[in-house]
Enzyme design. Structure first.
Site, short mmCIF file in Angstrom:
data_model
loop_
_atom_site.label_atom_id
_atom_site.label_comp_id
_atom_site.label_asym_id
_atom_site.label_seq_id
_atom_site.Cartn_x
_atom_site.Cartn_y
_atom_site.Cartn_z
CB SER A 49 44.34 56.10 33.11
OG SER A 49 43.32 56.98 33.54
CB THR A 50 43.86 55.51 27.78
OG1 THR A 50 45.24 55.45 27.41
CG2 THR A 50 43.03 55.68 26.53
CD GLU A 51 38.34 54.50 33.10
OE1 GLU A 51 39.32 53.87 33.55
OE2 GLU A 51 37.21 54.49 33.61
N GLY B 272 42.02 60.45 30.40
CA GLY B 272 42.40 61.32 29.28
C GLY B 272 41.24 61.58 28.35
CD GLU C 184 53.07 62.75 26.71
OE1 GLU C 184 53.15 61.55 26.39
OE2 GLU C 184 53.58 63.67 26.06
CB CYS D 284 53.33 55.51 30.76
SG CYS D 284 54.69 56.68 30.82
P1 NAD Z 1 44.74 58.65 36.47
O1 NAD Z 1 44.31 58.88 35.08
O2 NAD Z 1 43.85 57.91 37.37
O3 NAD Z 1 45.04 60.04 37.20
C1 NAD Z 1 45.94 60.99 36.69
C2 NAD Z 1 45.60 62.36 37.25
O4 NAD Z 1 44.32 62.75 36.76
C3 NAD Z 1 45.51 62.41 38.77
O5 NAD Z 1 46.05 63.62 39.22
C4 NAD Z 1 44.02 62.37 39.00
O6 NAD Z 1 43.64 62.97 40.22
C5 NAD Z 1 43.50 63.19 37.84
N1 NAD Z 1 42.10 62.96 37.47
C6 NAD Z 1 41.36 61.85 37.63
N2 NAD Z 1 40.11 62.03 37.16
C7 NAD Z 1 40.06 63.30 36.70
C8 NAD Z 1 39.05 64.08 36.07
N3 NAD Z 1 37.83 63.61 35.84
N4 NAD Z 1 39.34 65.35 35.71
C9 NAD Z 1 40.59 65.86 35.91
N5 NAD Z 1 41.57 65.16 36.50
C10 NAD Z 1 41.33 63.90 36.88
O7 NAD Z 1 46.17 57.97 36.33
P2 NAD Z 1 47.10 57.39 37.50
O8 NAD Z 1 46.44 56.16 38.01
O9 NAD Z 1 47.48 58.47 38.43
O10 NAD Z 1 48.40 57.01 36.66
C11 NAD Z 1 48.50 55.83 35.94
C12 NAD Z 1 48.25 56.03 34.47
O11 NAD Z 1 49.04 57.09 33.97
C13 NAD Z 1 48.63 54.84 33.63
O12 NAD Z 1 47.63 54.56 32.67
C14 NAD Z 1 49.90 55.28 32.93
O13 NAD Z 1 50.17 54.62 31.73
C15 NAD Z 1 49.67 56.71 32.75
N6 NAD Z 1 50.94 57.42 32.59
C16 NAD Z 1 51.29 57.91 31.36
C17 NAD Z 1 52.50 58.55 31.17
C18 NAD Z 1 52.89 59.11 29.84
O14 NAD Z 1 53.77 59.97 29.81
N7 NAD Z 1 52.30 58.69 28.74
C19 NAD Z 1 53.36 58.69 32.24
C20 NAD Z 1 52.99 58.19 33.49
C21 NAD Z 1 51.77 57.56 33.64
#
Ligand code: NAD
Length: 451
Positions: free
Chosen positions: A207-209, A211, A228, A262
């Site tokens: 997620s963007t948040e 990220g 991403e 995404c």
């Molecule tokens: P998320 O951001 O909640 O989690 C993604 C990963 O980050 C997970 O492995 C999670 O455990 C980890 N994470 C969470 N907090 C963290 C922190 N503070 N430090 C390090 N790692 C942390 O996303 P999600 O709910 O798993 O996936 C959905 C999101 O992903 C959507 O916003 C979607 O658009 C995006 N996404 C983007 C792409 C792309 O290629 N642009 C592809 C797939 C999904």
């Protein structure tokens, strides 16, 4: 401590696995650091052979991996098989890279200048739950091909295929310590990888948040980062398009993977004169979507990943929402949600502005090419998108004008192994796949040799 992994179609426990935390993250980084000098020194053709061998081992395990991914992520088995095919293709593509990582020679005074692409060292890969092994492969293959060692942290909801991958890599002859998987929460295990001084780079999809937090955390040690992130992509349909084809493709582009994509084209922009005809055709397609058991070959769409995700998605469809089309979904256990189309909507509505990440699309009418481009760009995101028209010049004008990393004309596809993928604006930075991904896993070195 254990991690309970559930099957979203039944809500039942699929596996209990050890939960990795800070200590396990540290241990994995230490293993990867120890393995790096020998891995970077493997001769290019030998590293290529090992990666082709890994691709073959993944191909042999394809059906088992697909079944596991379908159950754990709740995706239709046909889709899971396609994704595992892409995993294999991604390794085959980058297996060619070690012998093709070229540098330049640059004419300078008094000697020769040349460039080398050096591996970074230990790279942390943090991935989401929607395409678990596929997105991991987009990072693993170029990172390993470039000579890095990796620590992969899959999403805690879907860690099973990543753990399988770790075993398959070892059995395929990838040396111990080169591939390390830690299955644990982002807030502990993931955050530790981001701050760890021995991690050279974080490649993140999510997620963007999150990220934003990762970019901020990585700044402390000036780590390289590729992000991403989310999307809210526009599917622009002009009145002169092949409307039947555009409507038939619009459903899968919004509801594929239950909208948890995404690249989902969840904002469908339709030129006003074609709006009614488009909605009629779309309705037929949405009503035909078979939502159900991911392991049933006839299923088009599975459940959402979790109860929490269903709650979030449902918040975009309150009782007074302008539901124009609603498909069906099973009742009972499982995180089901029917494919839903909202119309008419206001450009300021939450459902139009925010990434829903579920099977909910909005349809918005437009009157001119300029208005279509303005609407498409009226978002913080810029990941993918489409343009449907029979006018080739207009297609290219609009494709160039939409601020997005990936765009298709008369098609809704976004992702190919051989082409770069990534976002503009708050959809992230850096590119995966294609030849460009290797740049993100190497550092450019300039060497001057006085002659
Ligand atoms: P998320 O951001 O909640 O989690 C993604 C990963 O980050 C997970 O492995 C999670 O455990 C980890 N994470 C969470 N907090 C963290 C922190 N503070 N430090 C390090 N790692 C942390 O996303 P999600 O709910 O798993 O996936 C959905 C999101 O992903 C959507 O916003 C979607 O658009 C995006 N996404 C983007 C792409 C792309 O290629 N642009 C592809 C797939 C999904």
């Amino acid at each position: 401590m254990t991690l309970t992994v559930r099957e979203p179609a039944t809500e039942e426990v699929l596996a209990q696995i050890p939960r990795a935390g800070v200590e396990e993250a540290d241990a994995a980084v230490a293993r990867a650091k120890a393995a790096f000098p020998a891995w970077r020194a493997v001769a290019p053709a030998d590293r290529a052979r090992l990666l082709y061998g890994l691709a073959d081992a993944l191909a042999a395990a394809r059906e088992d991996l697909a079944q596991l991914e379908a159950r754990n992520a709740g995706k239709p088995i046909g889709d899971a098989r396609g994704e595992m095919g892409m995993v294999v293709d991604t390794f085959r593509y980058y297996a060619g890279a070690p012998e093709r990582t070229l540098g330049d020679t640059i004419p300078v005074a008094g000697g020769v200048a040349m460039t080398f692409r050096e591996p970074l060292g230990v790279v942390a890969l943090i991935t989401p739950w929607n395409f678990p092994l596929t997105i991991a492969a987009w990072k693993l293959a170029p990172a390993l091909a470039a000579g890095n060692t990796v620590v992969l942290k899959p999403a805690e909801l879907t860690p099973l295929t990543a753990l399988q991958f770790e075993r398959i890599a070892l059995e395929a002859g990838i040396p111990e310590g080169v591939v390390n998987v830690v299955a644990g929460p982002g807030s502990t295990c993931g955050a530790r990888l981001v701050e760890h001084p021995d991690v050279a780079k974080v490649a993140f999809t999510g997620s963007t948040e999150v990220g934003r937090a990762i970019a901020a955390g990585a700044a402390q040690t000036i780590k390289r980062v590729t992000l991403e992130l989310g999307g809210k992509s526009a599917n622009i349909v002009f009145a002169d398009a092949d409307l039947a084809a555009a409507a038939a493709a619009a459903g899968p582009a919004a509801f594929g993977n239950a909208g948890q994509d995404c690249c989902a084209r969840s904002r469908i922009l339709v030129e006003r004169p074609a709006l009614d005809a488009f909605m009629d055709a779309l309705e037929e397609h949405v009503e035909a979507i078979r939502v159900g058991d991911p392991l049933d070959e006839a299923t088009d769409m599975g459940p959402l990943i979790s109860a929490g995700q269903r709650e979030t998605v449902a918040s975009f469809v309150p009782d007074d929402a302008p539901v124009a089309i609603r498909g069906t979904a099973p009742e009972g256990a499982g995180y089901w949600f029917p494919p839903t189309v909202l119309c008419p909507v206001d450009p300021g509505d939450r459902a139009v502005r925010e990434e829903i990440f579920g099977p909910v699309a909005v349809v918005v009418g437009f009157r001119s090419e300029a208005e279509a481009v303005a609407l498409a760009n009226d978002t913080i995101y810029g990941l993918s998108g489409s343009v449907w028209t029979r006018d080739g010049a207009k297609a290219l004008r609009v494709a160039r004008a939409v601020d997005t990393g990936v765009l298709s004309i008369n098609s809704n596809t976004s992702v190919r192994v051989a082409t770069p993928f990534g976002g503009f604006k708050q959809s992230g930075y850096g590119r995966e796949l294609g030849p460009h991904a290797l740049d993100a896993y190497t550092e450019l070195k300039s060497v001057y040799y006085a002659t």
